[in-house]
Design an enzyme around this catalytic site. Structure first.
Site, PDB file in Angstrom:
ATOM      1  CG  HIS A  23       9.341 -45.318  -2.758  1.00  0.00           C
ATOM      2  ND1 HIS A  23       9.783 -46.467  -2.770  1.00  0.00           N
ATOM      3  CD2 HIS A  23       9.754 -44.585  -3.958  1.00  0.00           C
ATOM      4  CE1 HIS A  23      10.790 -46.633  -4.088  1.00  0.00           C
ATOM      5  NE2 HIS A  23      10.550 -45.368  -4.443  1.00  0.00           N
ATOM      6  CG  ASP A  29      10.635 -48.458  -9.828  1.00  0.00           C
ATOM      7  OD1 ASP A  29      10.342 -47.352  -9.244  1.00  0.00           O
ATOM      8  OD2 ASP A  29      11.777 -48.580  -9.596  1.00  0.00           O
ATOM      9  CG  HIS A  30       9.246 -49.320  -5.731  1.00  0.00           C
ATOM     10  ND1 HIS A  30      10.113 -50.127  -4.986  1.00  0.00           N
ATOM     11  CD2 HIS A  30       9.990 -48.533  -6.596  1.00  0.00           C
ATOM     12  CE1 HIS A  30      11.638 -49.884  -5.299  1.00  0.00           C
ATOM     13  NE2 HIS A  30      11.417 -49.135  -6.349  1.00  0.00           N
ATOM     14  CG  HIS A  63       9.604 -43.084  -7.235  1.00  0.00           C
ATOM     15  ND1 HIS A  63      10.716 -42.792  -6.524  1.00  0.00           N
ATOM     16  CD2 HIS A  63       9.164 -41.976  -7.387  1.00  0.00           C
ATOM     17  CE1 HIS A  63      11.075 -41.669  -6.441  1.00  0.00           C
ATOM     18  NE2 HIS A  63      10.214 -40.809  -6.741  1.00  0.00           N
TER      19      HIS A  63
END
Ligand SMILES: [Zn+2]
Length: 309
Positions: free
Chosen positions: A63, A67-68, A65
């Site tokens: 996804h 941090d990914h 966000h």
């Protein structure tokens, strides 16, 4: 010998810490080298692990966000800088295609590498790879999120000494596997007489989700499960509210799903002692437990021993 292992690039959720880089993982699975969820700093973490941009065959993003996925611009540009000669597939939630396009072209660079962009359009989408099927399942998180699993089909391993005892060689071996038997001078040789079961292996990657059916579907009989445990049970209400798992929940999923090796990761910076995740998970899961550390390598456990047949 084919190699199947997880290489951990980073283990922090939301914000990196002095000990933990943002998320990022590489799965080596025979000819496939899959980069999952590259957070910021993933390019340099790769350097520490010895995995090169040229090794990568595929990128899977759960996804969008930060941090990914904030490591994508650097990784994608590095593919071109290193003139990676093969296409690299990229999978991500189709609803986030605009984010992907922006990250891909975040700054000016000379693009030579080929990205084979294949967004995940629907829950249950499957992609056929050389060594199994990659499947995406919709998770429960505030934005469109997919977990992934890689499933190698069960097969049979031929026993060369039995084959040669029957004088079976060449195309006859393929026919025996396909048909299930072979007639030789009035004697029928069955597949089971010259082979043993070779159980397929499974890898599952579950990030950023509240508990839902898809978590169990992904984890089912995984040899290696990488799963987020952002929180501990003391923050269970908060975890449910923001679409995350606790260590206890992740461990119960693993226990109920017959997981062999459990890797907990994506830890909130609020906890300084990783042993707390281990202690909590241990109350629910008796199998192999790994509390992920940056730059660690975690092998996929040896193939299950097949039952008779
Ligand atoms: Zn998230």
């Amino acid at each position: 010998m084919s190699m199947r292992e997880l290489v951990v690039l980073g283990t922090a959720s939301q914000a990196p810490t002095r000990q933990r880089n943002h998320n990022g993982y590489v799965l080596r699975w025979d000819d496939e080298v899959i980069l999952f969820d590259p957070g910021e700093g993933s390019q340099r973490q790769l350097l520490h692990t010895g995995v090169t941009a040229t090794d990568l065959t595929r990128i899977c993003v759960t996804h969008f966000h930060g941090d990914h996925c904030l490591g994508l611009p650097g990784i994608i540009q590095r593919l071109s800088l290193d003139r990676v000669p093969h296409p690299v597939a990229a999978h991500f939630p189709a609803g986030g295609a605009e984010y992907f396009a922006r990250l891909r072209h975040a700054t000016s660079f000379y693009e030579t590498a080929e990205l084979a962009v294949e967004p995940i359009e629907a829950d249950g989408q499957r992609i056929t790879l050389g060594a199994g099927t990659l499947e995406a399942r919709r998770l429960r998180h505030p934005i469109e999120t997919y977990g992934y699993r890689l499933v190698e089909p069960d097969a049979r391993r031929m026993l060369p000494e039995r084959l040669s005892a029957y004088g079976i060689a060449g195309p006859a071996v393929g026919e025996l596997l396909r048909v299930g038997h072979l007639d030789l001078d009035g004697r029928r040789v069955t597949r089971d007489e010259v082979s043993v079961p070779r159980p397929g292996q499974r890898f599952a990657f579950v990030m950023d989700t509240g508990l839902c059916d898809a978590v169990y579907a992904l984890a089912e009989h995984a040899d290696l499960l990488v799963i987020e445990s952002t929180f501990l049970e003391s923050e269970a209400a908060l975890a449910a509210e923001v679409g995350h798992l606790t260590a206890a929940q992740a461990a119960r999923v693993a226990a109920e799903s017959g997981v062999r090796r459990l890797v907990l990761t994506h830890f909130s910076q609020r906890y300084s002692d990783p042993q707390r995740f281990a202690d909590e998970a241990r109350e629910h899961f008796a199998g192999d437990l790994v509390i992920a550390e940056d730059l660690a390598t975690v092998p996929v456990p040896p193939r299950r021993v097949a039952s008779a047949g």
